[in-house]
Design a protein around this motif. Structure first.
Motif, mmCIF file in Angstrom:
data_model
loop_
_atom_site.group_PDB
_atom_site.id
_atom_site.type_symbol
_atom_site.label_atom_id
_atom_site.label_comp_id
_atom_site.label_asym_id
_atom_site.label_seq_id
_atom_site.Cartn_x
_atom_site.Cartn_y
_atom_site.Cartn_z
ATOM 1 N N THR A 39 -17.564 44.422 -5.521
ATOM 2 C CA THR A 39 -16.205 43.910 -4.891
ATOM 3 C C THR A 39 -16.369 43.868 -3.299
ATOM 4 O OG1 THR A 39 -15.016 44.919 -6.746
ATOM 5 C CG2 THR A 39 -13.805 44.446 -4.850
ATOM 6 N N LYS A 49 -18.737 32.606 -1.004
ATOM 7 C CA LYS A 49 -17.455 33.169 -1.300
ATOM 8 C C LYS A 49 -17.678 34.641 -1.628
ATOM 9 C CE LYS A 49 -14.885 29.365 -1.257
ATOM 10 N NZ LYS A 49 -15.925 28.708 -0.583
ATOM 11 N N GLN A 76 -14.233 39.283 -6.067
ATOM 12 C CA GLN A 76 -13.276 39.969 -6.135
ATOM 13 C C GLN A 76 -13.094 40.822 -7.454
ATOM 14 O OE1 GLN A 76 -10.633 40.168 -3.485
ATOM 15 N NE2 GLN A 76 -12.452 39.568 -2.972
ATOM 16 N N HIS A 125 -13.981 40.893 -12.104
ATOM 17 C CA HIS A 125 -14.577 40.195 -13.210
ATOM 18 C C HIS A 125 -13.360 40.141 -14.450
ATOM 19 C CE1 HIS A 125 -16.996 40.025 -16.757
ATOM 20 N NE2 HIS A 125 -17.938 39.501 -16.126
ATOM 21 N N GLU A 126 -13.271 39.147 -15.105
ATOM 22 C CA GLU A 126 -12.432 39.020 -16.204
ATOM 23 C C GLU A 126 -13.087 38.726 -17.404
ATOM 24 O OE1 GLU A 126 -9.369 36.273 -15.313
ATOM 25 O OE2 GLU A 126 -7.736 37.962 -14.534
ATOM 26 N N ILE A 184 -14.820 35.017 -13.139
ATOM 27 C CA ILE A 184 -14.845 35.951 -12.171
ATOM 28 C C ILE A 184 -13.986 35.449 -10.968
ATOM 29 C CG2 ILE A 184 -17.109 37.095 -12.604
ATOM 30 C CD1 ILE A 184 -18.373 35.235 -10.231
ATOM 31 N N TRP A 185 -13.308 36.385 -10.287
ATOM 32 C CA TRP A 185 -12.268 35.786 -9.178
ATOM 33 C C TRP A 185 -13.254 35.939 -7.843
ATOM 34 C CZ3 TRP A 185 -7.564 33.622 -9.267
ATOM 35 C CH2 TRP A 185 -6.866 33.529 -10.308
ATOM 36 N N LYS A 206 -12.695 34.790 -3.431
ATOM 37 C CA LYS A 206 -12.020 34.194 -2.364
ATOM 38 C C LYS A 206 -12.679 33.848 -1.070
ATOM 39 C CE LYS A 206 -10.870 38.350 0.040
ATOM 40 N NZ LYS A 206 -9.520 39.500 0.554
ATOM 41 N N GLU A 254 -6.918 29.885 -1.173
ATOM 42 C CA GLU A 254 -6.253 30.684 -2.019
ATOM 43 C C GLU A 254 -7.516 31.086 -3.205
ATOM 44 O OE1 GLU A 254 -3.399 31.933 -2.787
ATOM 45 O OE2 GLU A 254 -2.014 30.511 -1.558
ATOM 46 N N PRO A 255 -7.543 32.368 -3.497
ATOM 47 C CA PRO A 255 -8.441 32.882 -4.339
ATOM 48 C C PRO A 255 -8.508 31.944 -5.749
ATOM 49 C CG PRO A 255 -7.117 34.780 -3.420
ATOM 50 C CD PRO A 255 -6.491 33.465 -3.104
ATOM 51 N N TYR A 256 -9.448 31.861 -6.227
ATOM 52 C CA TYR A 256 -9.540 31.330 -7.680
ATOM 53 C C TYR A 256 -10.727 31.738 -8.535
ATOM 54 C CZ TYR A 256 -13.794 28.822 -5.525
ATOM 55 O OH TYR A 256 -15.227 28.750 -5.020
ATOM 56 N N LYS A 257 -10.619 31.673 -9.694
ATOM 57 C CA LYS A 257 -11.493 31.979 -10.798
ATOM 58 C C LYS A 257 -12.595 30.767 -11.157
ATOM 59 C CE LYS A 257 -10.035 32.432 -15.041
ATOM 60 N NZ LYS A 257 -9.058 33.057 -16.217
#
Length: 258
Positions: free
Chosen positions: A166, A182, A185, A187-188, A192-193, A195, A202-205
């Motif tokens: 992170t 980048k 941020q 993990h999903e 992954i997110w 920024k 904006e942050p993005y996935k």
């Protein structure tokens, strides 16, 4: 049908791709690719490597594990899902770092899995970088100050998503964005997110199937000298960016109230 053939068919289906699309990306005919999926022929080593990189799944898993029993995220986390990149050395034994030139950066997405493309790149050696595979990528745009056009980000190859840390910065090679630099941020299950350090963005996935390679920041190389007053100008730019961000947030809040 072999495990490899079943896995190729399964992965292509998960990504909702046609045989023609995959064949075009691998630079082979659709008929040839179809034979691999139908188990009518076995891909030679150089094509197998391309297939492995294309689906971001190690050769070990492609040949030995029925991937249909796992989710894409679980596949990425399997212990054997690692792609080993060859480490090239010069005559002094120093690791050679391939340089992706600015003018050819868009072609890297197609060439990263082609040994001939990689071997044709210029290289440098940085003796203080040890213990891994390194590659230099061009910085582009204004999303990650203070790096600007003309800077090269040297990254260390990341083998597993679980190695991402992170708030550390990485070079991401993705289907949609090509080369991007980048800050990671979180993990999903399906992505992954990330920024940019420039708050205007904006942050993005990034969806997991879009990820081709990830390289962790190791060092940077500036090829353009900063002007004496450039950092002062950059402070003004950052101030303007913050104002733009505040205005956008105010507009969003006003829109929510409506």
């Amino acid at each position: 049908m072999s495990i490899l053939s079943e896995n190729m068919r399964y992965l292509r289906g998960k990504l909702n791709l046609s045989q023609q699309k995959v064949a075009d990306d691998l630079l082979i005919t659709r008929g040839r690719y179809g034979k691999y999926e139908d188990d009518a022929a076995s891909p030679p080593n150089e094509i197998l490597i391309k297939i492995s990189k294309y689906y971001n799944v190690s050769i070990d898993l492609l040949l030995t594990i029925n991937l249909s029993k796992y989710s894409i995220d679980e596949i990425m986390e399997l212990p054997d899902n690692r792609i080993v990149l060859p480490i090239r050395v010069d005559h002094n034994g120093n690791d050679q770092i391939e340089i992706i030139p600015h003018k050819a950066s868009m072609g890297y997405l197609n060439g990263y899995g082609d040994p001939e493309y990689i071997e044709g790149l210029d290289t440098i050696s940085l003796p203080f970088l040890k213990g891994g595979k390194f590659r230099a990528f061009p910085a582009d745009g204004d999303s990650m100050p203070p790096y600007k056009n003309g800077t090269y980000i040297v990254g260390k190859y990341v083998e597993n998503l679980s190695d991402l840390k992170t708030d550390r910065t990485y070079v991401f090679i993705t289907t949609n964005d090509g080369i991007s630099y980048k800050r990671f941020q979180f993990h999903e299950a399906d992505g992954i997110w990330v920024k940019a350090d420039n708050s205007f963005y904006e942050p993005y996935k990034i969806p997991l199937p879009d990820i081709k390679e990830i390289w962790e920041f190791a060092c940077s190389i500036n090829t353009i000298e900063y002007g004496a007053d450039e950092f002062a100008e950059r402070n003004i730019q950052n101030f303007i960016t913050e104002i733009k961000t505040d205005i956008r947030q105010i507009k969003e809040k006003m829109g929510e109230k409506k």
